[in-house]
Design a protein around this motif. Structure first.
Motif, PDB file in Angstrom:
ATOM      1  N   LYS A 147       9.112  -1.303  -4.801  1.00 57.59           N
ATOM      2  CA  LYS A 147      10.259  -0.601  -5.737  1.00 57.59           C
ATOM      3  C   LYS A 147      10.769  -1.547  -6.650  1.00 57.59           C
ATOM      4  CE  LYS A 147      11.626   3.013  -2.442  1.00 57.59           C
ATOM      5  NZ  LYS A 147      12.683   3.636  -1.646  1.00 57.59           N
ATOM      6  N   GLN A 148      10.861  -2.746  -6.431  1.00 63.74           N
ATOM      7  CA  GLN A 148      11.450  -3.764  -7.090  1.00 63.74           C
ATOM      8  C   GLN A 148      10.476  -3.963  -8.426  1.00 63.74           C
ATOM      9  OE1 GLN A 148      11.366  -4.302  -4.039  1.00 63.74           O
ATOM     10  NE2 GLN A 148      13.341  -4.538  -3.406  1.00 63.74           N
ATOM     11  N   TRP A 149       9.327  -3.824  -8.393  1.00 62.91           N
ATOM     12  CA  TRP A 149       8.654  -3.679  -9.608  1.00 62.91           C
ATOM     13  C   TRP A 149       8.538  -2.530 -10.619  1.00 62.91           C
ATOM     14  CZ3 TRP A 149       6.426  -7.639 -12.072  1.00 62.91           C
ATOM     15  CH2 TRP A 149       6.274  -8.878 -11.358  1.00 62.91           C
ATOM     16  N   GLN A 150       8.833  -1.446  -9.773  1.00 62.75           N
ATOM     17  CA  GLN A 150       8.988  -0.192 -10.599  1.00 62.75           C
ATOM     18  C   GLN A 150      10.452  -0.193 -11.195  1.00 62.75           C
ATOM     19  OE1 GLN A 150       8.636   2.895  -7.838  1.00 62.75           O
ATOM     20  NE2 GLN A 150       6.575   3.202  -8.180  1.00 62.75           N
ATOM     21  N   HIS A 151      11.292  -0.685 -10.603  1.00 62.07           N
ATOM     22  CA  HIS A 151      12.796  -1.031 -11.273  1.00 62.07           C
ATOM     23  C   HIS A 151      12.745  -2.004 -12.631  1.00 62.07           C
ATOM     24  CE1 HIS A 151      14.893  -0.160  -7.068  1.00 62.07           C
ATOM     25  NE2 HIS A 151      14.432   0.785  -7.706  1.00 62.07           N
ATOM     26  N   LEU A 152      11.781  -2.876 -12.398  1.00 61.57           N
ATOM     27  CA  LEU A 152      11.730  -4.016 -13.341  1.00 61.57           C
ATOM     28  C   LEU A 152      11.001  -3.397 -14.594  1.00 61.57           C
ATOM     29  CD1 LEU A 152      12.369  -7.117 -13.984  1.00 61.57           C
ATOM     30  CD2 LEU A 152       9.950  -7.658 -13.229  1.00 61.57           C
ATOM     31  N   THR A 153      10.092  -2.281 -14.365  1.00 62.90           N
ATOM     32  CA  THR A 153       9.095  -1.669 -15.303  1.00 62.90           C
ATOM     33  C   THR A 153      10.234  -0.913 -16.008  1.00 62.90           C
ATOM     34  OG1 THR A 153       7.150  -1.888 -14.047  1.00 62.90           O
ATOM     35  CG2 THR A 153       7.256  -0.276 -15.701  1.00 62.90           C
TER      36      THR A 153
ATOM     37  N   THR B 177       7.389 -11.548  -6.137  1.00 64.68           N
ATOM     38  CA  THR B 177       5.913 -12.179  -6.486  1.00 64.68           C
ATOM     39  C   THR B 177       5.135 -10.900  -6.311  1.00 64.68           C
ATOM     40  OG1 THR B 177       5.659 -12.321  -4.023  1.00 64.68           O
ATOM     41  CG2 THR B 177       5.865 -14.392  -5.069  1.00 64.68           C
ATOM     42  N   LEU B 178       4.082 -10.951  -7.021  1.00 66.27           N
ATOM     43  CA  LEU B 178       3.318  -9.492  -7.215  1.00 66.27           C
ATOM     44  C   LEU B 178       2.341  -9.300  -5.711  1.00 66.27           C
ATOM     45  CD1 LEU B 178       2.324  -7.262  -8.767  1.00 66.27           C
ATOM     46  CD2 LEU B 178       0.380  -8.485  -9.688  1.00 66.27           C
ATOM     47  N   MET B 179       1.643 -10.349  -5.210  1.00 64.03           N
ATOM     48  CA  MET B 179       0.819  -9.852  -3.961  1.00 64.03           C
ATOM     49  C   MET B 179       1.038 -11.354  -3.054  1.00 64.03           C
ATOM     50  SD  MET B 179      -2.601  -8.883  -5.889  1.00 64.03           S
ATOM     51  CE  MET B 179      -3.484  -8.203  -4.334  1.00 64.03           C
ATOM     52  N   ASN B 180       0.845 -10.916  -1.890  1.00 67.51           N
ATOM     53  CA  ASN B 180       0.985 -12.050  -0.854  1.00 67.51           C
ATOM     54  C   ASN B 180      -0.403 -12.913  -0.788  1.00 67.51           C
ATOM     55  OD1 ASN B 180      -0.930 -10.078   0.530  1.00 67.51           O
ATOM     56  ND2 ASN B 180       0.747  -9.490   1.886  1.00 67.51           N
ATOM     57  N   ARG B 181      -0.412 -13.635   0.373  1.00 70.34           N
ATOM     58  CA  ARG B 181      -1.514 -14.837   0.274  1.00 70.34           C
ATOM     59  C   ARG B 181      -2.428 -14.247   1.428  1.00 70.34           C
ATOM     60  NH1 ARG B 181       1.151 -20.788  -1.017  1.00 70.34           N
ATOM     61  NH2 ARG B 181       1.637 -20.098  -2.996  1.00 70.34           N
ATOM     62  N   ASP B 182      -2.344 -13.154   2.003  1.00 74.23           N
ATOM     63  CA  ASP B 182      -3.345 -12.693   3.106  1.00 74.23           C
ATOM     64  C   ASP B 182      -4.502 -12.174   2.725  1.00 74.23           C
ATOM     65  OD1 ASP B 182      -0.970 -13.406   4.716  1.00 74.23           O
ATOM     66  OD2 ASP B 182      -0.256 -11.316   4.620  1.00 74.23           O
ATOM     67  N   LEU B 183      -5.375 -11.966   3.586  1.00 77.31           N
ATOM     68  CA  LEU B 183      -6.723 -11.638   3.443  1.00 77.31           C
ATOM     69  C   LEU B 183      -6.765 -10.261   4.221  1.00 77.31           C
ATOM     70  CD1 LEU B 183      -8.998 -14.925   3.423  1.00 77.31           C
ATOM     71  CD2 LEU B 183      -7.882 -13.696   1.263  1.00 77.31           C
TER      72      LEU B 183
ATOM     73  N   MET C  71       3.303  -6.525  -3.083  1.00 70.89           N
ATOM     74  CA  MET C  71       4.702  -6.776  -2.409  1.00 70.89           C
ATOM     75  C   MET C  71       5.671  -6.255  -3.515  1.00 70.89           C
ATOM     76  SD  MET C  71       4.170 -10.753  -1.017  1.00 70.89           S
ATOM     77  CE  MET C  71       5.939 -10.415  -0.147  1.00 70.89           C
ATOM     78  N   TYR C  72       6.896  -5.921  -2.791  1.00 70.33           N
ATOM     79  CA  TYR C  72       8.114  -5.313  -3.672  1.00 70.33           C
ATOM     80  C   TYR C  72       7.812  -4.317  -4.625  1.00 70.33           C
ATOM     81  CZ  TYR C  72       9.530  -9.975  -1.939  1.00 70.33           C
ATOM     82  OH  TYR C  72       9.785 -11.151  -0.987  1.00 70.33           O
TER      83      TYR C  72
END
Length: 304
Positions: free
Chosen positions: A95-101, A81-87, A92-93
């Motif tokens: 490093k994982q999103w950088q790997h995916l990119t 997931t890209l963002m959590n549901r907090d306010l 989130m994640y």
């Protein structure tokens, strides 16, 4: 990619590509007129002819990119997931999103290779090289940001990887203006080998040490030996490159000596000549002068 397999598999892919490039460059040196990026004719004219014409390098990039993306997504238990549901919401994640990119860039690079070779009316090599340079520019930015929260051994390992990527980026940038330079092709091959072998080594250093004990961030000896291992990789890859050239030279001279006469110096991929450029220019100028002198002697009306 933040696992042992996530470092070793991309490293093996890059190392295999570097070894393949070493064979191709060695052949170019031996024959002095070979193709660094050969466009082979189809072996048959049947139903598989179109498949044979496909850019195999682009296809491998796409398959490797899709496989690494699938592995990266599967490593996140609750979903990537890209963002959590907090306010307020938080990303989130990271490093994982950088790997995916990074893996998306590899896949897009393969798509461009296939589009240029198989879909466009005429192959556009500058487009392929430009996208490759852009890919390494983005990869360098991602790696620099990737080590922000790293310390000790991990920081040092990734810093040396960033050095290799920076040098590759400079080589690809230079090849935009000098695409047929033999020295740049050799440096590119060597750096691909370095990038691949060092990624494999990083997997063992960070996740599966040979000794069975993790490396210590506060031990200056461990950090110093990271650089020592990197230097060993430099020497081993250089010797490997020389060894491939030696074996290729021995093989072609002993088993295929007639192949040296089959090349054509007018080939579009000709990258190397044993004579300097200024000698070739002098020969062309002298040939033009001889032709002009011959015409002036054979045409008396021109004198009048």
């Amino acid at each position: 990619m933040g696992t042992f397999i996530g470092h070793v598999y991309p490293g093996l892919f890059l190392l295999a590509y570097g070894l393949y490039r070493a064979v191709v460059v060695s052949k170019a040196v031996i024959f002095s007129n070979s193709f660094l990026d050969p466009s082979l004719p189809p072996k048959n004219k049947g139903r598989w002819a179109r498949l044979w014409k496909m850019s195999h390098r682009g296809l491998l990039k796409m398959l490797a990119g899709f496989g690494l993306m699938a592995y990266e997504i599967s490593c996140v238990e609750r979903g990537l997931t890209l963002m959590n549901r907090d306010l307020p919401p938080r990303f989130m994640y990271a490093k994982q999103w950088q790997h995916l990119t990074m893996f998306i860039l590899l896949t897009l690079n393969g798509c461009i290779d296939i589009m240029s070779k198989n879909l466009l009316p005429q192959r556009c090599v500058p487009l392929e090289k430009g996208i490759l340079v852009l890919t390494f520019y983005v990869l360098l930015l991602l790696l620099v940001s990737h080590v922000q929260d790293s310390v000790g051994v991990e920081m040092h390992v990734h810093s040396l990887l960033i050095l290799v990527v920076l040098l590759l980026m400079l080589v690809f940038t230079a090849k935009l203006w000098a695409p047929d330079t033999f020295q740049l092709a050799v440096i590119e091959t060597f750096l691909f080998q370095m990038m691949g072998s060092w990624l494999v080594q990083a997997g063992f250093i960070l996740y599966k040490p040979v000794s069975g004990y993790p490396w210590e961030d506060d031990n200056i000896s461990d950090i110093m030996f990271v650089t020592t291992f990197f230097c060993w990789h430099v020497m081993i890859n250089a010797l490997c490159l020389l060894g491939i050239y030696g074996v290729s030279s021995f093989w072609h001279r002993c088993y295929h000596p007639s192949w040296k006469l089959t090349g054509s110096r007018e080939a579009p991929g000709y990258i190397y000549s044993r004579r300097p450029l200024y000698q070739l220019l002098q020969e062309v100028e002298q040939s033009e002068k001889d032709d002009q002198a011959l015409l002036s002697k054979s045409s008396p009306w021109d004198r009048a």
